[in-house]
Design a protein around this motif. Structure first.
Motif, mmCIF file in Angstrom:
data_model
loop_
_atom_site.group_PDB
_atom_site.id
_atom_site.type_symbol
_atom_site.label_atom_id
_atom_site.label_comp_id
_atom_site.label_asym_id
_atom_site.label_seq_id
_atom_site.Cartn_x
_atom_site.Cartn_y
_atom_site.Cartn_z
ATOM 1 N N TRP A 146 0.864 -1.167 0.000
ATOM 2 C CA TRP A 146 0.000 0.000 0.000
ATOM 3 C C TRP A 146 0.901 1.219 0.000
ATOM 4 C CZ3 TRP A 146 0.127 3.731 3.839
ATOM 5 C CH2 TRP A 146 -0.803 4.746 3.714
ATOM 6 N N GLY A 147 0.532 2.246 -0.744
ATOM 7 C CA GLY A 147 1.302 3.474 -0.749
ATOM 8 C C GLY A 147 0.400 4.676 -0.927
ATOM 9 N N ALA A 148 0.822 5.801 -0.366
ATOM 10 C CA ALA A 148 0.063 7.047 -0.470
ATOM 11 C C ALA A 148 0.982 8.210 -0.103
ATOM 12 C CB ALA A 148 -1.148 7.011 0.454
ATOM 13 N N ASP A 149 0.440 9.409 -0.209
ATOM 14 C CA ASP A 149 1.222 10.590 0.156
ATOM 15 C C ASP A 149 1.066 10.970 1.622
ATOM 16 O OD1 ASP A 149 2.507 10.944 -2.287
ATOM 17 O OD2 ASP A 149 0.769 11.966 -3.136
ATOM 18 N N ALA A 150 0.158 10.292 2.312
ATOM 19 C CA ALA A 150 -0.028 10.524 3.748
ATOM 20 C C ALA A 150 -0.477 9.211 4.380
ATOM 21 C CB ALA A 150 -1.081 11.607 3.978
ATOM 22 N N PRO A 151 -0.139 8.994 5.635
ATOM 23 C CA PRO A 151 -0.593 7.769 6.308
ATOM 24 C C PRO A 151 -2.118 7.721 6.376
ATOM 25 C CG PRO A 151 1.103 8.864 7.612
ATOM 26 C CD PRO A 151 0.708 9.808 6.521
ATOM 27 N N ASP A 152 -2.663 6.551 6.178
ATOM 28 C CA ASP A 152 -4.102 6.316 6.312
ATOM 29 C C ASP A 152 -4.251 5.193 7.340
ATOM 30 O OD1 ASP A 152 -6.712 5.267 6.094
ATOM 31 O OD2 ASP A 152 -6.841 5.751 3.961
ATOM 32 N N ALA A 153 -4.676 5.548 8.533
ATOM 33 C CA ALA A 153 -4.759 4.568 9.622
ATOM 34 C C ALA A 153 -5.647 3.401 9.254
ATOM 35 C CB ALA A 153 -5.250 5.246 10.898
ATOM 36 N N ASN A 154 -6.765 3.649 8.584
ATOM 37 C CA ASN A 154 -7.669 2.555 8.209
ATOM 38 C C ASN A 154 -7.016 1.615 7.204
ATOM 39 O OD1 ASN A 154 -9.772 3.366 9.898
ATOM 40 N ND2 ASN A 154 -10.544 4.798 8.365
ATOM 41 N N ALA A 155 -6.299 2.158 6.242
ATOM 42 C CA ALA A 155 -5.615 1.317 5.253
ATOM 43 C C ALA A 155 -4.542 0.465 5.927
ATOM 44 C CB ALA A 155 -5.000 2.182 4.157
ATOM 45 N N ILE A 156 -3.768 1.078 6.807
ATOM 46 C CA ILE A 156 -2.702 0.337 7.484
ATOM 47 C C ILE A 156 -3.285 -0.731 8.403
ATOM 48 C CG2 ILE A 156 -0.821 0.562 9.159
ATOM 49 C CD1 ILE A 156 -0.128 3.230 7.724
ATOM 50 N N ARG A 157 -4.363 -0.412 9.087
ATOM 51 C CA ARG A 157 -5.003 -1.418 9.948
ATOM 52 C C ARG A 157 -5.550 -2.574 9.110
ATOM 53 N NH1 ARG A 157 -7.076 3.471 13.082
ATOM 54 N NH2 ARG A 157 -5.626 3.497 14.837
ATOM 55 N N CYS A 158 -6.105 -2.261 7.950
ATOM 56 C CA CYS A 158 -6.599 -3.330 7.075
ATOM 57 C C CYS A 158 -5.435 -4.187 6.596
ATOM 58 C CB CYS A 158 -7.371 -2.727 5.900
ATOM 59 S SG CYS A 158 -8.371 -3.943 5.029
ATOM 60 N N LEU A 159 -4.348 -3.546 6.204
ATOM 61 C CA LEU A 159 -3.152 -4.284 5.797
ATOM 62 C C LEU A 159 -2.698 -5.216 6.915
ATOM 63 C CD1 LEU A 159 -0.794 -4.534 3.646
ATOM 64 C CD2 LEU A 159 0.391 -2.840 5.050
ATOM 65 N N LEU A 160 -2.663 -4.719 8.147
ATOM 66 C CA LEU A 160 -2.190 -5.530 9.275
ATOM 67 C C LEU A 160 -3.093 -6.727 9.562
ATOM 68 C CD1 LEU A 160 -0.846 -2.788 11.708
ATOM 69 C CD2 LEU A 160 0.484 -4.505 10.444
ATOM 70 N N GLN A 161 -4.349 -6.689 9.122
ATOM 71 C CA GLN A 161 -5.221 -7.855 9.279
ATOM 72 C C GLN A 161 -4.688 -9.053 8.498
ATOM 73 O OE1 GLN A 161 -9.348 -7.286 8.407
ATOM 74 N NE2 GLN A 161 -9.470 -5.412 9.606
ATOM 75 N N HIS A 162 -3.842 -8.785 7.505
ATOM 76 C CA HIS A 162 -3.299 -9.840 6.644
ATOM 77 C C HIS A 162 -1.880 -10.235 7.032
ATOM 78 C CE1 HIS A 162 -6.678 -9.713 3.833
ATOM 79 N NE2 HIS A 162 -6.716 -8.430 4.127
ATOM 80 N N GLN A 163 -1.396 -9.710 8.155
ATOM 81 C CA GLN A 163 -0.037 -10.050 8.580
ATOM 82 C C GLN A 163 0.076 -11.567 8.729
ATOM 83 O OE1 GLN A 163 1.303 -7.771 11.936
ATOM 84 N NE2 GLN A 163 3.369 -8.607 11.835
ATOM 85 N N ASP A 164 1.078 -12.154 8.157
ATOM 86 C CA ASP A 164 1.381 -13.593 8.147
ATOM 87 C C ASP A 164 0.614 -14.368 7.079
ATOM 88 O OD1 ASP A 164 3.275 -13.725 10.330
ATOM 89 O OD2 ASP A 164 1.587 -13.471 11.694
ATOM 90 N N ALA A 165 -0.377 -13.775 6.421
ATOM 91 C CA ALA A 165 -1.257 -14.526 5.505
ATOM 92 C C ALA A 165 -0.504 -15.225 4.381
ATOM 93 C CB ALA A 165 -2.337 -13.612 4.938
ATOM 94 N N GLU A 166 0.351 -14.539 3.663
ATOM 95 C CA GLU A 166 1.075 -15.158 2.546
ATOM 96 C C GLU A 166 2.537 -15.435 2.868
ATOM 97 O OE1 GLU A 166 -2.542 -14.110 1.022
ATOM 98 O OE2 GLU A 166 -1.227 -12.584 1.779
ATOM 99 N N ALA A 167 2.989 -15.034 4.030
ATOM 100 C CA ALA A 167 4.400 -15.168 4.383
ATOM 101 C C ALA A 167 4.819 -16.636 4.385
ATOM 102 C CB ALA A 167 4.663 -14.548 5.742
ATOM 103 N N PRO A 168 5.923 -16.960 3.701
ATOM 104 C CA PRO A 168 6.392 -18.350 3.683
ATOM 105 C C PRO A 168 6.832 -18.862 5.058
ATOM 106 C CG PRO A 168 7.381 -17.109 1.881
ATOM 107 C CD PRO A 168 6.671 -16.116 2.766
ATOM 108 N N GLU A 169 7.312 -17.979 5.914
ATOM 109 C CA GLU A 169 7.728 -18.359 7.272
ATOM 110 C C GLU A 169 7.013 -17.461 8.270
ATOM 111 O OE1 GLU A 169 12.029 -18.363 7.527
ATOM 112 O OE2 GLU A 169 12.195 -19.208 5.519
ATOM 113 N N PRO A 170 5.686 -17.623 8.405
ATOM 114 C CA PRO A 170 4.896 -16.706 9.214
ATOM 115 C C PRO A 170 5.146 -16.838 10.715
ATOM 116 C CG PRO A 170 3.546 -18.551 8.544
ATOM 117 C CD PRO A 170 4.878 -18.705 7.852
#
Length: 176
Positions: A146-170
């Motif tokens: 995800w990228g933008a010109d300013a932090p978006d807390a909702n976008a980052i929180r949504c991204l963090l919901q997927h932490q470990d999801a595709e990681a080969p060594e989660p």
């Protein structure tokens, strides 16, 4: 008691469970993208510049055998190294503001606190400058960006919901 009245509690419970943390939200509305699996994800020497998946910033691919400490870094870090952090399910938050942007960094540092914690109690996320990202701020997981010109807390929180999801060594811990 009718069949509907007996079944209603189970229906309500199942609908609540379907929306829980085990069912991460679709983050496409925030511009979060999921890249295809990399052709390779080999360990390279940390002096190699042939790392990543060709994306800017990279989200998978060949990477260094070392990892970064999970903390806020004030100097630009080797992309090949933090790619290995992504492979372990760590989040990486980057910023590009050569003139300095303490408020933006403080926001990313605050959102970093919401990342998952490893078995050693260390928050599994990094904040670091990166002069090569095409936006002012970026959030990364293995194969997600995800990228933008300013932090978006909702976008980052949504991204963090997927932490470990595709990681080969989660779920691997990170050094502080």
């Amino acid at each position: 008691m009718s069949l509907l009245h007996r079944a209603l509690p189970a229906l309500l419970l199942s609908s609540l469970l379907a929306c829980g943390p085990s069912d991460p939200e679709d983050c496409s509305r925030y511009g979060i993208t999921l890249s295809p699996p990399p052709a390779t994800a080999r360990h390279l020497t940390c002096t190699s510049t042939a790392c990543g998946d060709g994306q800017n910033p990279p989200t998978s691919g060949d990477h260094c055998g070392d990892t970064l400490r999970c903390r806020v870094h004030d100097t630009e870090q080797n992309r090949c190294v933090w790619l290995h952090n992504l492979e372990h399910g760590h989040a990486v938050f980057l910023y590009n503001c050569p003139e300095g942007c303490p408020e933006l960094v403080a926001t990313l540092e605050s959102l970093r606190q919401e990342a998952k914690t490893g078995g050693n109690g260390v928050i599994r996320a990094i904040v670091a400058p990166d002069s090569r990202i095409p936006t002012r701020v970026a959030g990364l997981l293995w194969r997600r960006s995800w990228g933008a010109d300013a932090p978006d807390a909702n976008a980052i929180r949504c991204l963090l919901q997927h932490q470990d999801a595709e990681a080969p060594e989660p779920e691997l811990a990170c050094l502080p």
